[in-house]
Design an enzyme around this catalytic site. Sequence first.
Site, PDB file in Angstrom:
ATOM      1  N   ASP A 143       0.818  -1.355   0.118  1.00  0.00           N
ATOM      2  CA  ASP A 143      -0.222  -0.432   0.043  1.00  0.00           C
ATOM      3  C   ASP A 143       0.955   0.744  -0.070  1.00  0.00           C
ATOM      4  O   ASP A 143       1.873   1.215   0.748  1.00  0.00           O
ATOM      5  CB  ASP A 143      -0.680  -0.020   1.684  1.00  0.00           C
ATOM      6  CG  ASP A 143      -1.764   0.099   2.121  1.00  0.00           C
ATOM      7  OD1 ASP A 143      -2.026   1.280   1.332  1.00  0.00           O
ATOM      8  OD2 ASP A 143      -2.249  -0.265   2.696  1.00  0.00           O
ATOM      9  N   HIS A 272      -0.623  -8.208   3.331  1.00  0.00           N
ATOM     10  CA  HIS A 272      -1.882  -8.450   3.521  1.00  0.00           C
ATOM     11  C   HIS A 272      -3.043  -7.728   3.468  1.00  0.00           C
ATOM     12  O   HIS A 272      -3.150  -6.240   3.229  1.00  0.00           O
ATOM     13  CB  HIS A 272      -2.802  -8.713   5.240  1.00  0.00           C
ATOM     14  CG  HIS A 272      -3.397  -8.964   6.318  1.00  0.00           C
ATOM     15  ND1 HIS A 272      -3.125 -10.395   6.006  1.00  0.00           N
ATOM     16  CD2 HIS A 272      -4.628  -9.087   6.591  1.00  0.00           C
ATOM     17  CE1 HIS A 272      -4.171 -11.146   7.001  1.00  0.00           C
ATOM     18  NE2 HIS A 272      -5.208 -10.169   6.829  1.00  0.00           N
ATOM     19  N   VAL A 273      -4.304  -8.229   1.925  1.00  0.00           N
ATOM     20  CA  VAL A 273      -5.309  -7.059   2.166  1.00  0.00           C
ATOM     21  C   VAL A 273      -5.817  -5.779   3.237  1.00  0.00           C
ATOM     22  O   VAL A 273      -6.113  -6.952   3.888  1.00  0.00           O
ATOM     23  CB  VAL A 273      -6.240  -8.280   0.861  1.00  0.00           C
ATOM     24  CG1 VAL A 273      -6.923  -8.422   2.428  1.00  0.00           C
ATOM     25  CG2 VAL A 273      -7.050  -6.747   0.353  1.00  0.00           C
ATOM     26  N   HIS A 274      -5.829  -4.440   2.815  1.00  0.00           N
ATOM     27  CA  HIS A 274      -6.497  -4.132   3.947  1.00  0.00           C
ATOM     28  C   HIS A 274      -7.430  -2.857   2.936  1.00  0.00           C
ATOM     29  O   HIS A 274      -6.947  -1.959   2.029  1.00  0.00           O
ATOM     30  CB  HIS A 274      -5.837  -3.377   4.936  1.00  0.00           C
ATOM     31  CG  HIS A 274      -4.715  -2.789   3.866  1.00  0.00           C
ATOM     32  ND1 HIS A 274      -3.082  -3.538   3.430  1.00  0.00           N
ATOM     33  CD2 HIS A 274      -3.966  -1.473   4.183  1.00  0.00           C
ATOM     34  CE1 HIS A 274      -2.249  -2.463   3.508  1.00  0.00           C
ATOM     35  NE2 HIS A 274      -2.815  -1.265   3.061  1.00  0.00           N
ATOM     36  N   LEU A 275      -8.281  -2.300   4.024  1.00  0.00           N
ATOM     37  CA  LEU A 275      -9.384  -1.973   3.309  1.00  0.00           C
ATOM     38  C   LEU A 275      -8.932   0.061   3.775  1.00  0.00           C
ATOM     39  O   LEU A 275      -9.222   0.010   5.108  1.00  0.00           O
ATOM     40  CB  LEU A 275     -11.155  -1.696   3.239  1.00  0.00           C
ATOM     41  CG  LEU A 275     -11.581  -1.121   3.030  1.00  0.00           C
ATOM     42  CD1 LEU A 275     -11.689  -0.933   2.168  1.00  0.00           C
ATOM     43  CD2 LEU A 275     -13.219  -1.538   2.987  1.00  0.00           C
TER      44      LEU A 275
END
EC number: 3.6.1.71
Length: 356
Positions: A143, A272-275
């Site tokens: 990100d 780790h996917v994160h919104l």
Amino acid sequence: MSNVSLSASAVSRVMMRVCWLVRQDNRHQRIKLPHLETVMVGRSPETKIADKKCSRQQVQLKAECNKGYVKVKQVGVNPTSIDSVIIGKDQEVKLQPGQVLYLVNELYPYIIEFEEETKSPGLESHRKRKRSGSSDPTERGADPEAEPSTGLEPGSNPHQCSVPPKKEKDASIKKESLGHWSQGLKISMEDPKMQVYKDEQVVVIKDKYPKARFHWLVLPWASISSLKAVTREHLELLRHMHAVGEKVIADFAGSSKFRFRLGYHAIPSMSHVHLHVISQDFDSPCLKNKKHWNSFNTEYFLESQAVIEMVQEAGRVTVRDGMPELLKLPLRCHECQQLLPSIPQLKEHLRKHWSK
């Protein structure tokens, strides 16, 4: 008994660990970093980097395969950084799994991966890959928050940046900070002191380096390395993450006059996917440069609902080419589209919109 012992010994002698340098946007094949051998990486046909600001010998890499890290020395003039901490010309630091190496000017993100290779006589090689970014071998670095994102420390003010003041002479502080985030988001999401909200599917933490007055991250407990790993099977989870993001806004910023956006970075720098759930005031000392701004105010920031629709229709998330170039666009106000020459002037300009 002795024959068995010799056989096991022979197998152990051909077991080896290898390291790979992996471009996060998959622009080229991964580069092997042999144990204790010096490898120069920079502008070349192999890396497909044509940027003249990147030297042909931008960094010198030496893998310590047995110890699980890579020594990185900046050779080029323009800055190389790890998790947005500049290494410095002729300085050397360690790159750990889970950290992101930006080859020059916070562009061209790379991570490292370690594999174990076992070669037995008469048998094919067997490889066990260890994914970067977590103690979980199924995860991979994903990100561009310009600093690594984790939860705020207990007692921290969510409106203040927790980055310590820059001290160019204090190299020890920089090196310490590089190692501190080696496990990425995994540690923070599992720390009860850093959690804002959690349920059986997700956890919400405050961003360690918030780019606005309100900036949270919604993370699934399930091991999903990045948006590239998302499929239709994750649709309900994506919808739940979005709903939780809206709940956090209502619970913790219900009286705020600022609007919010929920979305993902096209090429994240942390595993780790994160919104992201972020208020649109962008009133934070952690918002320091063009990359920070453009990562949230160009197409680099993928709207949560758009991602959900994309997965529903196509079964996966597609990120178009040229995304890193968006981070270099001129500074433009997200409210009135006026161009501003610098971050300080942009921040001063944004104040005019707060009262509207």
